[in-house]
Scaffold this motif. Structure first.
Motif, mmCIF file in Angstrom:
data_model
loop_
_atom_site.group_PDB
_atom_site.id
_atom_site.type_symbol
_atom_site.label_atom_id
_atom_site.label_comp_id
_atom_site.label_asym_id
_atom_site.label_seq_id
_atom_site.Cartn_x
_atom_site.Cartn_y
_atom_site.Cartn_z
ATOM 1 N N LEU A 153 3.038 -100.257 -38.769
ATOM 2 C CA LEU A 153 1.887 -99.532 -39.283
ATOM 3 C C LEU A 153 0.623 -100.129 -38.679
ATOM 4 N N GLU A 155 -2.525 -99.470 -39.959
ATOM 5 C CA GLU A 155 -3.599 -99.528 -40.964
ATOM 6 C C GLU A 155 -4.122 -100.952 -41.098
ATOM 7 N N ARG A 203 -5.218 -98.577 -48.092
ATOM 8 C CA ARG A 203 -4.584 -97.538 -47.262
ATOM 9 C C ARG A 203 -3.108 -97.875 -46.998
ATOM 10 N N HIS A 253 -1.285 -97.153 -50.169
ATOM 11 C CA HIS A 253 -1.235 -95.693 -50.286
ATOM 12 C C HIS A 253 -0.100 -95.124 -49.418
ATOM 13 N N THR A 254 0.028 -95.607 -48.186
ATOM 14 C CA THR A 254 1.057 -95.128 -47.263
ATOM 15 C C THR A 254 2.458 -95.465 -47.774
ATOM 16 N N ASN A 286 3.178 -93.388 -51.072
ATOM 17 C CA ASN A 286 3.490 -91.969 -50.843
ATOM 18 C C ASN A 286 4.901 -91.777 -50.311
ATOM 19 N N LYS A 287 5.287 -92.599 -49.345
ATOM 20 C CA LYS A 287 6.634 -92.469 -48.769
ATOM 21 C C LYS A 287 7.700 -92.796 -49.819
#
Length: 185
Positions: free
Chosen positions: A2, A4, A9, A12-13, A16-17
């Protein structure tokens, strides 16, 4: 990997996954409010981080990995999300060279041995091993990453079982050989 650079963030990533896999998208707000301290912006509420050294009277945090956890009412089962950052990032005080972020989510109705804290301790034990983290850095696919984690977990279980079967003393094993044994007879 990643790219980020913001802790919020990144979380968050991962979140969400993980919630997509759990098919629990409605748990997002609950998770964010549980993972981060209220009105803090980007300070995680519950974390585990290793320590790496003893310099007189000060233990230093191992800043290469960070584990955060949450117990949620609206998820069907436990889930662990792990992200490897493309390069070590400064994610705030105490997290200046972070490469791995682990997020553990557990339902509130889970039994104590499978709680967020116990699951987190298991993953913290895995990531506390610098040699293991080095191996993870060299992995090129998600499946290889998962296989390496599973293999390392099996190794730890086997070594722990071996140690317990022998009362914690490796020399009690009947298959243990001593260098030069029999030369003195």
């Amino acid at each position: 990997d990643l790219t980020e650079t913001s802790l919020e963030r990144i979380i968050h990533t991962i979140l969400n996954k993980t919630l997509d896999i759990l098919e629990a998208p409605l748990a997002y707000e609950e998770a964010m409010s549980t993972l981060f301290l209220p009105e803090s912006g980007n300070i995680l509420a519950k974390t585990i981080q290793g320590t790496i050294g003893f310099d007189g009277t000060i233990l230093e945090n191992d800043q290469s990995w960070l584990l955060t956890m949450a117990t949620l009412a609206n998820i069907p089962r436990r889930a662990v999300g792990i992200v490897r950052l493309k390069q070590p990032e400064n994610l705030g005080p105490g997290h200046e060279e972070t490469r791995y972020i682990i997020m553990v989510l557990c339902p509130s109705k889970e039994k104590e041995t499978k709680s967020a804290t116990e699951t987190s301790r298991t993953f913290a034990t895995l990531f506390a091993d610098i040699n293991f983290r080095t191996k993870l850095t060299n992995v090129t696919s998600e499946n290889m990453f998962k296989d390496l984690i599973a293999g390392h977990a099996r190794e730890l279980v086997n070594s722990q079982t071996y140690s317990m079967e022998n009362g914690g003393d490796i020399t009690q094993d009947k298959h243990w050989y001593y260098l030069g044994q029999g030369m003195y007879e």
